[in-house]
Design a protein around this motif. Sequence first.
Motif, PDB file in Angstrom:
ATOM      1  N   PRO A 354      84.911  31.006  26.430  1.00 35.42           N
ATOM      2  CA  PRO A 354      83.617  30.694  27.044  1.00 35.42           C
ATOM      3  C   PRO A 354      83.516  29.231  27.488  1.00 35.42           C
ATOM      4  CG  PRO A 354      83.335  31.557  24.805  1.00 35.42           C
ATOM      5  CD  PRO A 354      84.796  31.463  25.049  1.00 35.42           C
ATOM      6  N   ILE A 355      83.923  28.328  26.612  1.00 34.92           N
ATOM      7  CA  ILE A 355      83.773  26.911  26.959  1.00 34.92           C
ATOM      8  C   ILE A 355      84.689  26.548  28.120  1.00 34.92           C
ATOM      9  CG2 ILE A 355      84.036  24.553  26.139  1.00 34.92           C
ATOM     10  CD1 ILE A 355      83.144  25.403  23.444  1.00 34.92           C
ATOM     11  N   MET A 358      83.432  28.354  31.408  1.00 36.25           N
ATOM     12  CA  MET A 358      82.183  27.803  31.933  1.00 36.25           C
ATOM     13  C   MET A 358      82.409  26.401  32.489  1.00 36.25           C
ATOM     14  SD  MET A 358      79.877  29.991  32.019  1.00 36.25           S
ATOM     15  CE  MET A 358      78.544  28.967  32.598  1.00 36.25           C
ATOM     16  N   SER A 359      83.248  25.598  31.802  1.00 35.74           N
ATOM     17  CA  SER A 359      83.473  24.256  32.362  1.00 35.74           C
ATOM     18  C   SER A 359      84.201  24.361  33.686  1.00 35.74           C
ATOM     19  CB  SER A 359      84.278  23.340  31.434  1.00 35.74           C
ATOM     20  OG  SER A 359      84.441  23.852  30.180  1.00 35.74           O
ATOM     21  N   ILE A 361      84.046  26.784  35.851  1.00 33.38           N
ATOM     22  CA  ILE A 361      83.099  27.226  36.880  1.00 33.38           C
ATOM     23  C   ILE A 361      82.205  26.067  37.302  1.00 33.38           C
ATOM     24  CG2 ILE A 361      81.080  28.685  37.293  1.00 33.38           C
ATOM     25  CD1 ILE A 361      82.384  30.764  35.483  1.00 33.38           C
ATOM     26  N   TYR A 362      81.689  25.349  36.302  1.00 32.91           N
ATOM     27  CA  TYR A 362      80.789  24.257  36.643  1.00 32.91           C
ATOM     28  C   TYR A 362      81.512  23.212  37.475  1.00 32.91           C
ATOM     29  CZ  TYR A 362      77.030  20.944  36.370  1.00 32.91           C
ATOM     30  OH  TYR A 362      76.026  20.098  36.717  1.00 32.91           O
ATOM     31  N   LEU A 363      82.734  22.864  37.023  1.00 36.27           N
ATOM     32  CA  LEU A 363      83.445  21.792  37.712  1.00 36.27           C
ATOM     33  C   LEU A 363      83.828  22.190  39.131  1.00 36.27           C
ATOM     34  CD1 LEU A 363      85.724  20.284  34.943  1.00 36.27           C
ATOM     35  CD2 LEU A 363      83.694  19.309  36.005  1.00 36.27           C
ATOM     36  N   TYR A 366      79.802  23.487  40.944  1.00 35.63           N
ATOM     37  CA  TYR A 366      78.578  22.696  40.929  1.00 35.63           C
ATOM     38  C   TYR A 366      78.808  21.193  40.958  1.00 35.63           C
ATOM     39  CZ  TYR A 366      75.988  26.918  39.762  1.00 35.63           C
ATOM     40  OH  TYR A 366      75.429  28.146  39.791  1.00 35.63           O
ATOM     41  N   ALA A 375      85.149  14.185  34.521  1.00 33.47           N
ATOM     42  CA  ALA A 375      85.190  15.219  33.487  1.00 33.47           C
ATOM     43  C   ALA A 375      86.572  15.833  33.359  1.00 33.47           C
ATOM     44  CB  ALA A 375      84.164  16.301  33.789  1.00 33.47           C
ATOM     45  N   LEU A 379      88.734  16.214  29.887  1.00 34.78           N
ATOM     46  CA  LEU A 379      89.177  17.499  29.343  1.00 34.78           C
ATOM     47  C   LEU A 379      90.692  17.489  29.144  1.00 34.78           C
ATOM     48  CD1 LEU A 379      87.100  20.229  31.212  1.00 34.78           C
ATOM     49  CD2 LEU A 379      86.952  19.516  28.842  1.00 34.78           C
ATOM     50  N   ILE A 431      90.958  24.673  25.043  1.00 34.16           N
ATOM     51  CA  ILE A 431      89.941  24.582  26.106  1.00 34.16           C
ATOM     52  C   ILE A 431      90.528  24.061  27.426  1.00 34.16           C
ATOM     53  CG2 ILE A 431      87.858  23.363  26.857  1.00 34.16           C
ATOM     54  CD1 ILE A 431      86.849  23.547  24.010  1.00 34.16           C
ATOM     55  N   SER A 461      74.617  30.867  41.416  1.00 43.68           N
ATOM     56  CA  SER A 461      75.083  31.543  40.210  1.00 43.68           C
ATOM     57  C   SER A 461      75.318  33.018  40.501  1.00 43.68           C
ATOM     58  CB  SER A 461      74.086  31.371  39.069  1.00 43.68           C
ATOM     59  OG  SER A 461      72.901  32.054  39.364  1.00 43.68           O
ATOM     60  N   VAL A 464      78.614  33.217  42.162  1.00 42.83           N
ATOM     61  CA  VAL A 464      79.696  33.059  41.192  1.00 42.83           C
ATOM     62  C   VAL A 464      79.897  34.352  40.419  1.00 42.83           C
ATOM     63  CG1 VAL A 464      80.349  31.903  39.063  1.00 42.83           C
ATOM     64  CG2 VAL A 464      79.448  30.574  40.961  1.00 42.83           C
ATOM     65  N   ARG A 465      78.783  34.909  39.942  1.00 41.77           N
ATOM     66  CA  ARG A 465      78.916  36.082  39.079  1.00 41.77           C
ATOM     67  C   ARG A 465      79.327  37.326  39.853  1.00 41.77           C
ATOM     68  NH1 ARG A 465      73.890  35.086  35.146  1.00 41.77           N
ATOM     69  NH2 ARG A 465      72.976  34.722  37.173  1.00 41.77           N
TER      70      ARG A 465
END
Lengths: 567, 583, 289
Positions: A354-355, A358-359, A361-363, A366, A375, A379, A431, A461, A464-465
């Motif tokens: 999940p982490i 989600m990171s 996707i965000y990176l 968005y 970021a 990471l 991660i 979103s 994305v989904r």
Amino acid sequence: MHISLLTALALLVLTAIGFYIGRQRAYGAGRGRAASLHSLPNYYGYYIALWVGAPAFLLLAVYGVIGAGLVNMLVLKDLERAGAPLVAQYEAQLDQDQLYQDLQEQLVQSTAELEAVEREISYIRRENTVQAERYEDLRARLPEVSSQRISLINQIDAREEEIYLGVFQGAPVEGDGFTARAGFEFSHLPPERRQLYISNMRAYAFDEALASRDTPELRAAGALFRPYHQILRYSVAGLALALALAGLVFSRGKIAKRFRARNHVEKALSLLLFATSVIAVLTTLGIVCSLIFESLRFFGAIDWRLHEFLLGLHWSPQVGIRSDQIGQSGAFGAVPLFAGTALITVIAMAVAVPIGLMSAIYLSEYASPLMRSWAKPILEVLAGIPTVVYGFFALLTVGPFLRDVALMLGYENAATQSALSAGLVMGVMIIPFVSSLSDDVINAVPQTLRDGSYAMGATKSETVRAVVLPAALPGIVGAILLAVSRAVGETMIVVMAAGQGANLTINPLESVTTITVQIVALLTGDQEFDSAKTLSAFALGLVLFMLTLLLNIIALRVVQRYREKYD
Amino acid sequence: MTEFKRAPQISDAVARRLAQRHRAEIRFQVYGLSAIGVAILVLLILLGSIGYKAVSAFSAHTLTLNVVIDPDLADPRGDRSESSLRRGSYNRMMQTALETEFPGVTSRAHMRELFGLYTAVNAAGLLQKVVKSPDLIGETVTYEMPISDDVDLYLKGRSVEERFEDVEAPLSLIEHEDGVALSSPAPVFEGFLTLVREAYITRAEAAEARASAAFDRASLPGIDAQTAEAERANAQRELRTGELWRERVTRLNTEGLTLQPDGPRLLVRVNEGVVRVTRLSADGRSAEGEVVLPLENLAQARHWTRWILETPASAARLTDRQIVWTRALEERGFVKKRFNTWLFTRADSREPELAGVLGSAIGSVLTMMVTMLLAVPIGVGAAIYLEEFAPKNRWSDWVEVNINNLAAVPSIVFGLLGLALFINGFGLPRSAPLVGGMVLALMTLPTVIISSRAALKAVPLSIREAALGIGASRMQTVFHHVLPLAAPGILTGAIIGLAQAFGETAPLLMIGMVAFIADAPSLSLGGFLEPATVMPVQVYLWSSGVERAFEMRTAAAIMVLLGLMIILNAFAIYLRRRFERRW
Amino acid sequence: MRSQFICVDALNGDGKLVDDYTPTAKSGATYHPLTGNLPIKVATTGVDVFYADKQALFDVSLDIPDRSVTAFIGPSGCGKSTFLRCMNRMNDTIDTAKVTGSVRIDGEEVNDRSVDPVVLRARVGMVFQKPNPFPKSIYDNVAYGPRIHGLAENKEEHDAIVETALRKAGLWEEVADRLDLPGTALSGGQQQRLVIARAIAVNPEVILMDEPCSALDPIATARIEELIDELRENYCIIMVTHSMAQAARVSQSTAFFHLGRLVEYGPTEEIFTNPKDTRTQDYITGRFG
């Protein structure tokens, strides 16, 4: 060493001379006009240098690898020959010794008894016959019978030792006496101690300071090394120089105006390049062969009861009492290790997927370029931290914290080493792995798909989904599989934080053990290399290798097919 | 007409859903942000917790002794030869120096405690000094050495909770055989008694709580008889424990308190001396004690200090006397805090205060040299072959698959390979940097090959065509043009691979590089075959050390390790930034 | 289909090459049927090229005269570049490519196994579509060829070769004072002239140009075209071009390719004014391409 260095130096000089000769001759052949030659003059130099240096250095390298072994082999032959009379004497005495023969006979009986008991136990277990009392009775007798047998073996050993010492001390010391004694001593050593004996002998031959023991026998045996060593060394040096000169003469004759020196040199170079690429393949081959070979020895040691290894529920390899004991030596049921590995992997994935996803996707969808540029490296730092540091963190920070929390919540058996702490920390380690792989995959989704979704009025979103993730799914699955293979093979975190107890449990607060932990536990510290205990590590290694290989192959396939789709 | 009728309905529905959709959008973004936040937070916690632990290991307290080099002890044969000097009993001299500081210490047991303030291993340093300049014999040498790790922790305030309470009340002292009796008209020790009483009550209550929990479990429905029985027995035991603690409280209230090593401790600093209290009366007005640091006089004191050590002696691994002596030495200027140079100048040791990372750092350097010399040329060579020369056929496809899989093989498997092949097969020595380097080289090889191939691939075809077009051979094209252009990329990949190998532990455990190595391996050709260990393995070894001081040293070693890795990676990034070329 | 101009078959004996490619005397050269007074430099017979299973060139036979410019025109993917690359065996660098048939330069077979492509490429220079100078100094760009072929013994000779080549390429005036500047720092047109200088420096006999002006602006193109016209005096120049105007401006003979086949080959004026094949006509009048 000295003479080898000298030879190497001489070869280097010869190689350099060869180079100059080549160049000079090339100039001569081209009558001073380089343009009229086929290749540049330097190539003629390289050509001769290759012929001078390569075969001779190859010879030296081969000598370096097998030289010592060859000398050892010759010396051991000699030792065996020298010690043969004493060995014969010793065996004759054993044959004549009444007590020893009696003990041997008893051992045979005892072994038969033990086998009978074990056979019956396994019969009852296999057939599931209702003979509870008989079974319990047999179970109770088993330790008694086996300890009786062990005491017999010990008595036999003691008697052997006694007779051995008698023969050894009775042997003459004048003349070659010490050599004979050394041969006898060596033949009597158990295999695992022979290596040390050999290195001590070598120490007396070459550098006394390295010896760990000082006996006249060792000194006498050490003296055997020198002549062989000397002969081999000088003949190799001579041969190397002869090869170099022969190469010089041969290649010198070839130099001519039309001679394609560059092509030959380049051919040699490309062979070298090819050889380097073969090393990668040889590594895989080496891994597969050594794992399979040692695993076969292990399966042999447990009488080919493969199902017991793969399906057995009890793991306690440390119990192995003696290597020559028949049948059971320790329990090698690896299911608790598989279960522990699976439990920790699941926990790690529950954190990392999940982490990481989600990171990613965000990176990729968005974040502003500025945020990305900060970021992502942060990471990646997580990926660069050595695993032993994660292990330390799990052991001394996360473990105690989780234990305190569990105690506070009223769970009393909480330990510092638990599947949960190892799994959580491993998840953190993975991660960046998940996020960077998913990032690549998500970025590979064509912009046109997103545009199509936006054009219909979908929010980011929703896009994305509904569009990006389904399109990237195969790639993400591949990434997760790779991450799983990473988690399964991770060693230091679990060694430090998961514990050693082979518990078959799904309680994450208990300590569990994994395949890698057991490999480390079995192979660190003192070990005799032939015992089933040590060999079992290789069987575990084989399982681990196959498992990760399978995961990788599937993952790479999935990812590749995905890439092809959007290329 | 129907369209017109329906349109407002649709837009209404859309509008109603719109807010919801925007909320979902924001929620999604928050998830993503918090995922990144969690990852960064964990990184900070990790670095923070290790850094916090490490800080105290970078400083160390030292004990300075004025040691008289007694000719008889230093030079037993009296000929000043090195062999004679090496037989001297230097520890005895150090002990004498400490004894002269505390003349009151006479009993053998107390002396042992006193000498426990430093490690006898330090005598070796004194020996070196004397052997180097034998003129020192007969002189007084000022010798500085690290103080024992437990004392060091105490001085850093990491092991003992202590409190100094200045008291303004008359305290009279009467000396007798076993020590001194202290008494005061005021209940000056009442506070300490309360502290102990509360501790007892807390323990009693905890035991009672455990007992009732066990009873509850025993009466759970569906529990089998055997477990229930065990739980009940458990409960009974806990109840008895609780009773014992209650009993102690009663005894404390009626008879007074005899101080136990598993409870808080009380010292009294009075008349320039220190008294260790062994018994307290129930009313808190009088006490019995033993003199640890001699008192100047036995006059009644008005100003004195209660010195309360809340941590029990058993937990601090430090006795009351050692604490008193340590503070006394500190006051007299013999104990100083300074930068911990031992951490960087010494190899491993069983004594935490003498253990350093130098040995493992040298081991790492040797190992990495082997790795670099093997992995980089072989990896780059293989990459050049595969990228520039290999015909595209089954074999090269197979090699490619092979390398990709090799890159994902767990590192520990490479350790198994090293054990089976290099050690058992070729008979190379265990624990040697040579073998370690070879194993790590095999492990790094795929990384180097893959990154080198990527770098070679990035060089545009036009460069190759240009060179080929004017008659350069393939080999010349590669070595004159392609390789130099790909070099920064190749180097970056190689450094990243080496950094990975530098932090690797597991495969090295397999080939025996976990040995305890008290001497740093020599930085020479022979050093490649000597037993050695590397920094990550040192971290692993120390992390399983029992002494708490090792925990901090481990953290410090990790900081050094991370520092070196940051330098390596920063260098790689610098290379990439400096020489990166976009085509 | 065979091309319309069946050439006189090649000449010098068996077409075998010795180890080393040393130019042989051109005394036995046959003169080209199109130009009459110019000898044949490159003669090809029945050239087929396959990429993997796909055939890219079908049975091309064609003779190219020395000291003139020959242009290959045709729509994209018609095989003209492929054919060009047969002449210095650049197709060897593509693993899947297979070339059959005969390509002879001065009567010597190029595809012979004994011919070292490296030596061949020194005789047959090539200029590519996009200027591709090495990321090195201007001087090193030009001097690289002479260096690997051992054409100069010392610094002075190198300097001389570099200057001559740059002069011939018409670049000397512009870069004489900044030979240390990286070649990639020049403008596109200058880069292309640098690349031509680089090709000239190894003293080739044939220069192949694969759309040399397609990446350049009109002024730079004009400059290159002028240069090509000057070079014609000494070299056999073969160029592939997309621009029919360019072919008409600079070439003496023109070959039209279509779908991997040679359709028509003749003097440039004739091809443009009086094409014999309808496809050629369609192409030059802009019906397709």
